[in-house]
Design an enzyme around this catalytic site. Structure first.
Site, PDB file in Angstrom:
ATOM      1  N   ASP A   7      56.641  78.412  22.328  1.00  0.00           N
ATOM      2  CA  ASP A   7      55.306  78.824  21.891  1.00  0.00           C
ATOM      3  C   ASP A   7      54.535  77.532  21.631  1.00  0.00           C
ATOM      4  OD1 ASP A   7      53.137  80.348  20.934  1.00  0.00           O
ATOM      5  OD2 ASP A   7      53.854  80.140  18.872  1.00  0.00           O
ATOM      6  N   GLU A  66      54.394  80.319  26.912  1.00  0.00           N
ATOM      7  CA  GLU A  66      53.172  81.111  26.860  1.00  0.00           C
ATOM      8  C   GLU A  66      52.063  80.441  27.670  1.00  0.00           C
ATOM      9  OE1 GLU A  66      50.153  83.014  23.540  1.00  0.00           O
ATOM     10  OE2 GLU A  66      52.143  82.357  22.920  1.00  0.00           O
ATOM     11  N   ASP A 138      55.831  81.030  14.544  1.00  0.00           N
ATOM     12  CA  ASP A 138      55.926  80.218  15.766  1.00  0.00           C
ATOM     13  C   ASP A 138      57.308  80.349  16.403  1.00  0.00           C
ATOM     14  OD1 ASP A 138      53.265  78.904  15.782  1.00  0.00           O
ATOM     15  OD2 ASP A 138      53.971  78.085  13.873  1.00  0.00           O
TER      16      ASP A 138
END
Length: 180
Positions: A7, A66, A138
């Site tokens: 992430d 991502e 996160d």
């Protein structure tokens, strides 16, 4: 198969490593890479080094990260893109194939709803990986990214494919939604 989820973020980059065997998901490790309050090059170097170290220490077979979304603030989007690039360089330097998923795909695959909250993501990751405590947002997003990749990133096939693991945790899929 071992999957590393990332992430990306300029200040905090989450990471999560899981092992996948059939429909079984096993937690390996997770955490965050925090960058110092310094110039951009130093921060990007910290992300690259951190990801490279995780790849070396945990030997994943594949990685998922991502995709960048276009933010209202173009400067923020550019900075996030650079942080993401540093993370991808660390993955590729370690010889990993890298898959990319949007935040919508991630949330649909893990929670069953593309507009899921951070709390819902954390709760679902905790359940799916049978964790004793809830990871930070996160790290949870990074673990979710790995879970999303493990099941192809497709909502319906992911939820359907997770049915055996979900049943063990007292959950099931109904009309494309997760129910407890």
């Amino acid at each position: 198969m071992r999957i590393l989820g990332i992430d990306p973020g300029l200040r905090v980059t989450g990471f999560g490593v899981i092992d996948v065997s059939g429909h079984r998901l096993a937690y390996v490790t997770s955490g965050v890479i925090r960058t110092p309050t310094a110039d951009l090059a130093t921060r990007l170097g910290t992300i690259f080094q951190g990801v490279s170290t995780i790849v070396r220490e945990h030997a994943p077979d594949q990685a998922a990260i991502e995709k960048v979304f276009v933010n209202v603030n173009p400067q923020s989007t550019l900075l996030l893109g650079q942080a993401r690039g540093a993370a991808i360089c660390g993955l590729v330097a370690g010889g990993l194939p890298v898959a990319e998923y949007t935040a919508l795909q991630l949330k649909q695959a893990v929670v069953g709803y593309g507009r899921a909250t951070k709390t819902q993501m954390q709760e679902m990751v905790t359940r799916l990986l049978n964790l004793s405590g809830q990871p930070g947002s996160d790290a949870a997003d990074a673990l979710g990214m790995a879970i999303c990749h493990a099941h192809g990133g497709n909502t319906l096939s992911t939820l359907g494919g997770l049915a055996p693991a979900l049943a063990q945790k007292g959950l099931r899929v109904r009309r494309g939604r997760l129910v407890g």
